[in-house]
Design a protein around this motif. Sequence first.
Motif, short mmCIF file in Angstrom:
data_model
loop_
_atom_site.label_atom_id
_atom_site.label_comp_id
_atom_site.label_asym_id
_atom_site.label_seq_id
_atom_site.Cartn_x
_atom_site.Cartn_y
_atom_site.Cartn_z
N THR A 131 0.84 -1.20 0.00
CA THR A 131 0.00 0.00 0.00
C THR A 131 0.87 1.25 0.00
O THR A 131 1.98 1.25 0.56
CB THR A 131 -0.92 0.03 1.23
OG1 THR A 131 -0.14 0.25 2.40
CG2 THR A 131 -1.68 -1.27 1.39
N THR A 145 -5.53 5.79 -0.90
CA THR A 145 -4.73 4.60 -0.69
C THR A 145 -4.73 3.76 -1.96
O THR A 145 -5.79 3.40 -2.47
CB THR A 145 -5.29 3.76 0.47
OG1 THR A 145 -5.34 4.56 1.64
CG2 THR A 145 -4.41 2.54 0.73
N VAL A 147 -3.46 0.16 -3.53
CA VAL A 147 -3.06 -1.18 -3.08
C VAL A 147 -2.65 -2.01 -4.29
O VAL A 147 -3.39 -2.09 -5.27
CB VAL A 147 -4.23 -1.88 -2.34
CG1 VAL A 147 -3.80 -3.28 -1.89
CG2 VAL A 147 -4.68 -1.05 -1.15
#
Length: 420
Positions: A131, A145, A147
């Motif tokens: 992440t 975020t 990922v």
Amino acid sequence: MTLDLRIMLEVILVITTVYLAAPILVVLTVSVIGLIPAKVAGGPGLLALQRARKESAGSTAIALPAMMILTIVISLVAAMQAGSIGGAVLSLYPLKADVMATSLDSDAQNRNPSDLIGGMPEVRDFVTYQTQQWAMEGSPGQTATVVWEPAEQLQGQKVQSSPSIHFSFVQGNSSDLGSDRVAVNQDSSYSIGDTVRLLDRHDQPHEVRVVALVQSPEGIPELSAGNNYPLFLTAEDDLPQLGEDAHTIIPISAVNPRDAHGITSRLKSGLQGDFAVQTRQEYIDDFIQRGLSGQTAMTVMIVGGTVLALIFMMQSIAISAWERKRQNQRLNQIGVTWRSIAWSGVMETLTDVAGGAVMALLGIAIVEGCIALSFVQAGMSMALTPVPVGRFLLVTVVLLLVAVFTSWVCSLRSRKAEEG
């Protein structure tokens, strides 16, 4: 009714009941506690007990502010902590992983423990997520975020009802992902076909297109779209890893949940401090502690409520001392020294404050019982019940010290007024 609202209503009910019963309970409690100075301090202690029994109105006026601080403030603090704990636990439930491994710094990004974990026969399933935080063009101060998940892991995510700890595809599938094509959390405001411009740590824009909607694995808050910040999922090499605050997160499922401690011990030894390796319970406890550590509103409430109630208590002590002025003069005339009179006043005040503290302790115990019962009914452990013993003892000591100081000063002022 939500857990935090239910707990708060129970606390308010307990506090209201205690205060309605206060006029009767104060006299009984003070009379019992007053036996201690009567036995220990002789004449001044006996005088303090007699005054405390006779002046029920004065005793209540001094005991009630002590109850206000202890019962209301400490009970509400416990209720707020309980609400936070309940919310944290419910946000983690059900935590599918038996063990969680999270990198402690960015350097651990270069270390891939997949071979170590995959070689353990106790491990049933695990996923490696990387992440990073990226800025969003056109939204100053907002971060997203991103990922990354290995492509081979993404291939097994087409079945939404899969019991694994992978992302579930709500719309689209893993084959739609590719260069500059990402999936977005279904809780975000983006839809399939939208184009988003992300800024890396060098402030260079990267344009990505949303091609799928996904649901985050349950019970892993670091991968959720909290605070309405979007979470973008992509495969390795589909987007350069140029964001900030890089971390690796590895949820691990054991063949048998009882093997979790063994897996944790072996990983801690093998990873040599690069990763924080925790069992499900350790991970939940740590998450709760981190959530509670940021609640500065509790400190403000404690300080504000304590100062206000201290002022009320000091005023009540002063009024009580001046009302006894004539009685003190008569006692001095029949041979009782001013020192004994002053100590009698101090012990009477301590008896009143101690009576309020005992009543508050009873009320807080009932509150703690209600919180524990609510936790059990919500399927949580009774051991999670917050018990603010430290705060209770600290505030009680402060109350007693202020009571001694105020009563002694008022007695000296009364003596000087009489002699003048």
